[in-house]
Scaffold this motif. Structure first.
Motif, PDB file in Angstrom:
ATOM      1  N   GLY A 137      60.470  51.552  38.067  1.00  0.00           N
ATOM      2  CA  GLY A 137      59.352  52.171  38.772  1.00  0.00           C
ATOM      3  C   GLY A 137      59.180  51.682  40.200  1.00  0.00           C
ATOM      4  O   GLY A 137      58.358  52.192  40.941  1.00  0.00           O
ATOM      5  N   GLY A 138      59.972  50.673  40.589  1.00  0.00           N
ATOM      6  CA  GLY A 138      59.964  50.242  41.984  1.00  0.00           C
ATOM      7  C   GLY A 138      59.011  49.111  42.292  1.00  0.00           C
ATOM      8  O   GLY A 138      58.964  48.616  43.413  1.00  0.00           O
ATOM      9  N   LEU A 139      58.219  48.695  41.296  1.00  0.00           N
ATOM     10  CA  LEU A 139      57.300  47.568  41.480  1.00  0.00           C
ATOM     11  C   LEU A 139      57.530  46.574  40.351  1.00  0.00           C
ATOM     12  O   LEU A 139      58.336  46.819  39.458  1.00  0.00           O
ATOM     13  N   SER A 140      56.809  45.466  40.365  1.00  0.00           N
ATOM     14  CA  SER A 140      56.853  44.562  39.217  1.00  0.00           C
ATOM     15  C   SER A 140      55.853  45.082  38.180  1.00  0.00           C
ATOM     16  O   SER A 140      54.972  45.879  38.502  1.00  0.00           O
ATOM     17  N   ARG A 141      55.986  44.617  36.963  1.00  0.00           N
ATOM     18  CA  ARG A 141      55.108  45.095  35.898  1.00  0.00           C
ATOM     19  C   ARG A 141      53.636  44.847  36.226  1.00  0.00           C
ATOM     20  O   ARG A 141      52.758  45.610  35.843  1.00  0.00           O
ATOM     21  N   HIS A 142      53.370  43.765  36.937  1.00  0.00           N
ATOM     22  CA  HIS A 142      51.974  43.360  37.139  1.00  0.00           C
ATOM     23  C   HIS A 142      51.487  43.555  38.569  1.00  0.00           C
ATOM     24  O   HIS A 142      50.514  42.922  38.975  1.00  0.00           O
ATOM     25  N   THR A 143      52.147  44.410  39.322  1.00  0.00           N
ATOM     26  CA  THR A 143      51.728  44.609  40.707  1.00  0.00           C
ATOM     27  C   THR A 143      50.251  45.023  40.797  1.00  0.00           C
ATOM     28  O   THR A 143      49.531  44.567  41.691  1.00  0.00           O
ATOM     29  N   ALA A 144      49.802  45.846  39.869  1.00  0.00           N
ATOM     30  CA  ALA A 144      48.398  46.281  39.905  1.00  0.00           C
ATOM     31  C   ALA A 144      47.458  45.077  39.833  1.00  0.00           C
ATOM     32  O   ALA A 144      46.440  45.024  40.534  1.00  0.00           O
ATOM     33  N   GLU A 145      47.811  44.098  39.010  1.00  0.00           N
ATOM     34  CA  GLU A 145      46.970  42.905  38.861  1.00  0.00           C
ATOM     35  C   GLU A 145      47.042  42.028  40.105  1.00  0.00           C
ATOM     36  O   GLU A 145      46.048  41.420  40.509  1.00  0.00           O
ATOM     37  N   VAL A 146      48.220  41.965  40.708  1.00  0.00           N
ATOM     38  CA  VAL A 146      48.348  41.179  41.935  1.00  0.00           C
ATOM     39  C   VAL A 146      47.476  41.798  43.030  1.00  0.00           C
ATOM     40  O   VAL A 146      46.841  41.087  43.826  1.00  0.00           O
ATOM     41  N   ILE A 147      47.407  43.123  43.044  1.00  0.00           N
ATOM     42  CA  ILE A 147      46.529  43.801  44.008  1.00  0.00           C
ATOM     43  C   ILE A 147      45.075  43.406  43.759  1.00  0.00           C
ATOM     44  O   ILE A 147      44.328  43.112  44.703  1.00  0.00           O
ATOM     45  N   VAL A 148      44.674  43.354  42.502  1.00  0.00           N
ATOM     46  CA  VAL A 148      43.299  42.947  42.171  1.00  0.00           C
ATOM     47  C   VAL A 148      43.006  41.543  42.714  1.00  0.00           C
ATOM     48  O   VAL A 148      41.967  41.300  43.329  1.00  0.00           O
ATOM     49  N   LEU A 149      43.955  40.632  42.507  1.00  0.00           N
ATOM     50  CA  LEU A 149      43.754  39.248  42.970  1.00  0.00           C
ATOM     51  C   LEU A 149      43.619  39.195  44.487  1.00  0.00           C
ATOM     52  O   LEU A 149      42.750  38.504  45.028  1.00  0.00           O
ATOM     53  N   MET A 150      44.496  39.923  45.182  1.00  0.00           N
ATOM     54  CA  MET A 150      44.436  39.915  46.651  1.00  0.00           C
ATOM     55  C   MET A 150      43.142  40.550  47.134  1.00  0.00           C
ATOM     56  O   MET A 150      42.550  40.117  48.120  1.00  0.00           O
ATOM     57  N   ASP A 151      42.710  41.571  46.421  1.00  0.00           N
ATOM     58  CA  ASP A 151      41.457  42.240  46.776  1.00  0.00           C
ATOM     59  C   ASP A 151      40.281  41.276  46.606  1.00  0.00           C
ATOM     60  O   ASP A 151      39.407  41.171  47.472  1.00  0.00           O
ATOM     61  N   ALA A 152      40.294  40.554  45.510  1.00  0.00           N
ATOM     62  CA  ALA A 152      39.211  39.597  45.266  1.00  0.00           C
ATOM     63  C   ALA A 152      39.210  38.491  46.325  1.00  0.00           C
ATOM     64  O   ALA A 152      38.162  37.965  46.697  1.00  0.00           O
ATOM     65  N   PHE A 153      40.384  38.146  46.800  1.00  0.00           N
ATOM     66  CA  PHE A 153      40.512  37.127  47.850  1.00  0.00           C
ATOM     67  C   PHE A 153      39.855  37.612  49.137  1.00  0.00           C
ATOM     68  O   PHE A 153      39.371  36.805  49.933  1.00  0.00           O
ATOM     69  N   GLY A 154      39.858  38.941  49.330  1.00  0.00           N
ATOM     70  CA  GLY A 154      39.111  39.491  50.456  1.00  0.00           C
ATOM     71  C   GLY A 154      39.927  40.108  51.577  1.00  0.00           C
ATOM     72  O   GLY A 154      39.422  40.273  52.679  1.00  0.00           O
TER      73      GLY A 154
END
Ligand SMILES: Nc1nc2c(ncn2[C@@H]2O[C@H](COP(=O)(O)OP(=O)(O)OP(=O)(O)O)[C@@H](O)[C@H]2O)c(=O)[nH]1
Ligand SMILES: [Mg+2]
Lengths: 317, 137
Positions: free
Chosen positions: A121-138
């Motif tokens: 699919g072109g991403l890692s399995r958990h890319t969506a979660e990594v986005i959440v973490l970065m978003d929470a970081f601000g």
């Protein structure tokens, strides 16, 4: 490290904690999952941009340039750059940082390389979660560079609000991309390496193709860039930001966000059901028995599957 | 289930030769590890920042310029500063052209092991596996 400590670290914008949280999530640890579940509530709704395209078209070089432009506007940027894992050893060489020349030490930038670890699919399995973490970081913006895509690696459209599909002249990949349907997911089409012969032709082909299609509301603009010199980057970013405005004004953003939550939810339900069933069936020998029956012609997949679901759920749904 | 080992292969300083760095990067990859390659001409500050953001278990520094005595201890210092701790959980290795008489100095300054030009990649990979400072289980 426990959940509280990690969340506090992320809240306090300590990059060591964000970095470790991403590792936990990528390694599929329960602690990582807990952190994401809690971090979800402190998301600040970053704008998520996806950059995709065939290998070597200049995605990382473009990302480097775009980071600079976003920083000039005062936005902070989290970058996720995905490269493929070797199917044979599970190892990977993650080389996207090589092109990140200018902003490595910028406090407003955080760059993380991820390997696909077998996920298609072109991403890692958990890319969506990594986005959440970065978003929470601000971070104000999160930029996701996919692996160099070939066929149908279009996961990025599930999680990015705006997708830039990058092409380059002379690789013949324009035609490839059209075939593979990758162009379809582009909100902005970027013809990079415009300093090379053939760029003009690639742009015209794209525009002709787009001319044949009907668009409601948003027609993907075609932008020429020379990522290596920075030329055209302002226009590229302008187009992306216009698309973001369009998403908000048209109400499509809400729809997109909903769809990406849907995709994640489906993954989680699978993990909580399918994955668990298959794990149990494997460890208690049920899978082995069913497969043996199938091989010997004593069973059929339909009944086998029903038997599995019934055994572990107590009922077929 | 054990987690995947991540390695930063870093090129500090001004020398423009990354053949050695690429050889060791491939060896780590073939051993099932994830390798982040820094690219050429990185400052100690940049390498430390990369090591933190990429959350690596290992920093493998390849240096041919002769500036190892100044640059390598600086990478260690920067990493301690970035991590806010004097007890690093990262294994720091160096290779390239480093004279034997400089090895003791480097080890005193936080480099965990130094590999000379003749060292096989198998040896380096094996050493790395067995000297990690963080749990991989
Ligand atoms: N001539 C020219 N070369 C470019 C341009 N942009 C990038 N390149 C070069 O193209 C090569 C590949 O660039 P990358 O940015 O690594 O491409 P990528 O799409 O990220 O590659 P993968 O991540 O491996 O798929 C490098 O040698 C760049 O210097 C451009 O505008 N013009
Ligand atoms: Mg790249």
């Amino acid at each position: 490290m426990d959940v509280e400590e990690i969340l506090e670290g992320i809240e306090a914008k300590k990059r060591t904690y964000l970095a470790r949280a991403i590792s936990l999530v990528e390694d599929g640890s329960p602690l990582g999952r807990e952190v994401v579940a809690r971090a979800f509530k402190s998301k600040k709704n970053a704008k998520v941009l996806g950059i995709t395209g065939a290998p070597g078209v200049g995605k990382s070089t473009l990302v480097d340039g775009l980071i600079g432009k976003l920083r000039e506007r005062g936005g902070s940027v989290g970058v996720i750059a995905v490269d493929p894992s070797s199917p044979f050893t599970g190892g990977a060489i993650l080389g996207d940082r090589v092109r990140m020349r200018s902003r490595t030490l910028d406090e407003g930038v955080f760059f993380r390389s991820l390997a696909t670890r077998g996920h298609l699919g072109g991403l890692s399995r958990h890319t969506a979660e990594v986005i959440v973490l970065m978003d929470a970081f601000g971070f104000d913006y999160i930029v996701v560079e996919t692996v160099g895509v070939g066929q149908s690696e279009v996961d990025v459209m599930k999680y990015a609000h705006s997708v830039v599909v990058v092409l380059a002249p002379g690789l013949g990949d324009d035609i490839q991309a059209i075939k593979a349907g990758i162009l379809e997911i582009g909100d902005v089409l970027c013809v990079n390496k415009a300093d090379l012969p053939g760029a003009e032709r690639t742009r015209k082909e794209l525009e002709m193709m787009l001319g044949l299609k009907e668009f409601e509301g948003w027609k993907p603009p075609v932008v020429e860039t020379i990522a290596s010199s920075g030329e055209g980057l302002d226009r590229l970013l302008e187009s992306v930001l216009q698309h973001q405005d369009y998403l908000v004004a048209s109400g499509l953003l809400e729809k997109k966000v909903r769809e990406s939550h849907h995709a994640v939810l489906v993954e989680y339900v699978k993990r909580e059901t399918l994955d668990k069933i298959m794990e149990k069936a494997e460890s208690d020998g049920t899978l082995d028995r069913i497969l043996r029956d199938l091989v010997e012609g004593a069973g059929d997949p339909e009944s086998g599957a029903r038997a599995l679901v019934e055994k572990y759920f107590g009922t077929t749904i | 289930m054990s987690r995947t080992i991540r390695v930063l292969v870093g090129k500090p300083g001004l020398d423009g030769h990354d053949r050695g760095a690429k050889v060791i990067a491939r060896a780590y990859r073939d051993a099932g590890m994830e390798v982040i390659y820094s690219g050429l001409h990185r400052t100690p500050e940049e390498l430390a920042r990369m090591a933190v953001e990429e959350d690596v278990d290992v920093v493998a520094l390849s240096i041919l310029s002769g500036a190892h005595a100044t640059l390598l201890p600086k990478v260690v210092d920067c990493l301690k500063k970035e991590k806010g701790s004097d007890q690093l959980d990262v294994l720091i290795l160096a290779g390239g052209i480093i004279p034997a008489e400089d090895v003791a100095f480097l080890k005193e300054h936080g480099i965990d092991e130094v590999f000379g030009p003749g060292t096989s990649t198998e040896e380096i990979v094996q050493y790395t596996r067995t000297h990690l400072k963080r749990e991989i289980a």
